[in-house]
Every structure is written in structure tokens, then in C-alpha cells.
Design a protein around this motif. Sequence first.
Motif, PDB file in Angstrom:
ATOM      1  N   HIS A  45       0.693  -1.227   0.152  1.00 35.35           N
ATOM      2  CA  HIS A  45       0.035   0.034  -0.079  1.00 35.35           C
ATOM      3  C   HIS A  45       0.852   1.151   0.056  1.00 35.35           C
ATOM      4  N   VAL A  46       2.021   1.174   0.829  1.00 34.79           N
ATOM      5  CA  VAL A  46       2.799   2.483   0.834  1.00 34.79           C
ATOM      6  C   VAL A  46       3.600   2.688  -0.490  1.00 34.79           C
ATOM      7  N   GLU A  47       4.228   1.419  -1.001  1.00 36.72           N
ATOM      8  CA  GLU A  47       4.988   1.616  -2.160  1.00 36.72           C
ATOM      9  C   GLU A  47       3.861   2.093  -3.358  1.00 36.72           C
ATOM     10  N   HIS A  48       2.882   1.176  -3.749  1.00 33.36           N
ATOM     11  CA  HIS A  48       1.955   1.459  -4.709  1.00 33.36           C
ATOM     12  C   HIS A  48       1.145   2.704  -4.955  1.00 33.36           C
ATOM     13  N   HIS A  49       0.882   3.061  -3.726  1.00 35.90           N
ATOM     14  CA  HIS A  49      -0.158   4.183  -3.426  1.00 35.90           C
ATOM     15  C   HIS A  49       0.202   5.279  -2.693  1.00 35.90           C
ATOM     16  N   ILE A  50       0.502   5.210  -1.691  1.00 36.02           N
ATOM     17  CA  ILE A  50       0.838   6.271  -0.710  1.00 36.02           C
ATOM     18  C   ILE A  50       2.065   7.353  -0.960  1.00 36.02           C
ATOM     19  N   ASP A  51       3.287   6.440  -1.130  1.00 34.27           N
ATOM     20  CA  ASP A  51       4.563   6.989  -1.543  1.00 34.27           C
ATOM     21  C   ASP A  51       4.473   7.796  -2.767  1.00 34.27           C
ATOM     22  N   LYS A  52       3.823   7.383  -3.732  1.00 39.40           N
ATOM     23  CA  LYS A  52       3.766   7.780  -4.950  1.00 39.40           C
ATOM     24  C   LYS A  52       2.758   9.258  -5.239  1.00 39.40           C
ATOM     25  N   LYS A  53       1.750   9.380  -4.400  1.00 39.03           N
ATOM     26  CA  LYS A  53       0.887  10.465  -4.285  1.00 39.03           C
ATOM     27  C   LYS A  53       1.161  11.532  -3.111  1.00 39.03           C
ATOM     28  N   ILE A  54       1.475  11.007  -1.890  1.00 39.82           N
ATOM     29  CA  ILE A  54       1.772  11.979  -0.818  1.00 39.82           C
ATOM     30  C   ILE A  54       3.111  11.693   0.165  1.00 39.82           C
ATOM     31  N   GLY A  55       3.863  10.827  -0.592  1.00 41.92           N
ATOM     32  CA  GLY A  55       5.171  10.732   0.164  1.00 41.92           C
ATOM     33  C   GLY A  55       5.780  11.835   0.219  1.00 41.92           C
ATOM     34  N   VAL A  56       5.958  12.896  -0.767  1.00 36.30           N
ATOM     35  CA  VAL A  56       6.995  14.133  -0.781  1.00 36.30           C
ATOM     36  C   VAL A  56       6.449  15.076   0.233  1.00 36.30           C
ATOM     37  N   LEU A  57       5.100  15.018   0.692  1.00 35.42           N
ATOM     38  CA  LEU A  57       4.476  16.073   1.745  1.00 35.42           C
ATOM     39  C   LEU A  57       5.352  16.109   2.870  1.00 35.42           C
ATOM     40  N   LEU A  58       5.362  17.140   3.323  1.00 35.73           N
ATOM     41  CA  LEU A  58       6.008  17.237   4.915  1.00 35.73           C
ATOM     42  C   LEU A  58       4.971  16.825   5.838  1.00 35.73           C
ATOM     43  N   VAL A  59       5.500  15.866   6.779  1.00 37.81           N
ATOM     44  CA  VAL A  59       4.395  15.708   7.877  1.00 37.81           C
ATOM     45  C   VAL A  59       3.797  16.925   8.468  1.00 37.81           C
ATOM     46  N   ALA A  60       4.542  17.657   8.671  1.00 40.66           N
ATOM     47  CA  ALA A  60       4.146  19.056   9.421  1.00 40.66           C
ATOM     48  C   ALA A  60       2.922  19.744   8.621  1.00 40.66           C
ATOM     49  N   ASP A  61       3.060  19.491   7.379  1.00 40.79           N
ATOM     50  CA  ASP A  61       1.931  20.285   6.268  1.00 40.79           C
ATOM     51  C   ASP A  61       0.703  19.610   6.026  1.00 40.79           C
ATOM     52  N   LEU A  62       0.858  18.078   6.488  1.00 38.04           N
ATOM     53  CA  LEU A  62      -0.171  17.128   6.052  1.00 38.04           C
ATOM     54  C   LEU A  62      -1.589  17.393   6.760  1.00 38.04           C
ATOM     55  N   THR A  63      -2.532  17.601   5.893  1.00 41.27           N
ATOM     56  CA  THR A  63      -3.939  18.260   6.198  1.00 41.27           C
ATOM     57  C   THR A  63      -4.973  16.926   5.705  1.00 41.27           C
ATOM     58  N   ARG A  64      -6.015  17.177   6.760  1.00 40.80           N
ATOM     59  CA  ARG A  64      -7.110  16.190   6.427  1.00 40.80           C
ATOM     60  C   ARG A  64      -7.387  16.305   5.010  1.00 40.80           C
ATOM     61  N   GLY A  65      -7.611  17.580   4.243  1.00 32.81           N
ATOM     62  CA  GLY A  65      -7.778  17.744   2.878  1.00 32.81           C
ATOM     63  C   GLY A  65      -6.649  16.827   2.165  1.00 32.81           C
ATOM     64  N   ASP A  66      -5.357  16.908   2.192  1.00 32.04           N
ATOM     65  CA  ASP A  66      -4.829  16.180   1.363  1.00 32.04           C
ATOM     66  C   ASP A  66      -5.015  14.795   1.573  1.00 32.04           C
ATOM     67  N   ILE A  67      -5.359  14.163   2.784  1.00 32.64           N
ATOM     68  CA  ILE A  67      -5.509  12.865   2.695  1.00 32.64           C
ATOM     69  C   ILE A  67      -6.988  12.506   1.766  1.00 32.64           C
TER      70      ILE A  67
END
Length: 111
Positions: A45-67
Amino acid sequence: MMLHPNQELEPPANPARFRDACEAWLKECQRNNLERATIRSYRGHVEHHIDKKIGVLLVADLTRGDIAGFMDDLQDEGLSRAMTRKVLEVCVLLSTRPCNWTGSTGTLRVT
């Protein structure tokens, strides 16, 4: 999925990115002796979906809207509702774990 207006495509390596959090969490799953099949599923799930789309986002900047946007993107690309839910579960599990990869102890919070 759009990045924040002032966010670079590849942020500097120093700030914690969501992919860093994912990797730390997967290592913790291994240390806690989760079943190999479970870890393999999470890693997929991390490699095929999560990292490709939101992996570069900074943890501190991640929002519910991003998810929410990430989930919408997955379904728009044809991922089944059931698989989208499984990917979301990984994000939720990761976001509620105690962590110290951000440089301080605490819990990753998606605002």
C-alpha cells in the motif's frame, strides 16, 4: 492531487516527509513481529499508492484535505472502494502511532 502553493516538488531531506514516516512505521511493524503477510500488504500500500501520491509532503504540512484528496484520486484512477479503504487504514494506523522521527516525541496529527 495538488501540492500546497509554496511547497516544492521535492522538499529538502532534513524535514520529515510522509514517506519517512511510512518507512519508520514499517520498521516498527517488523520490530513488533507483525505477520510477514501483514507487513508485505502494508508495504505494498505504501509503495504502490501512498508514496507515489503524498510521500513528498512534509508531515508538518499534511492536512485532512490532503488525505481526502488522495483518497479521491485513488478512486478516480479506478482503485476499488475496498482497496481505497485499506490504503486509508494504513494512513490512519500510521497517523496514530507514537513517533520520534519528526525530531520530537509525540503523535503525527493530520489537521
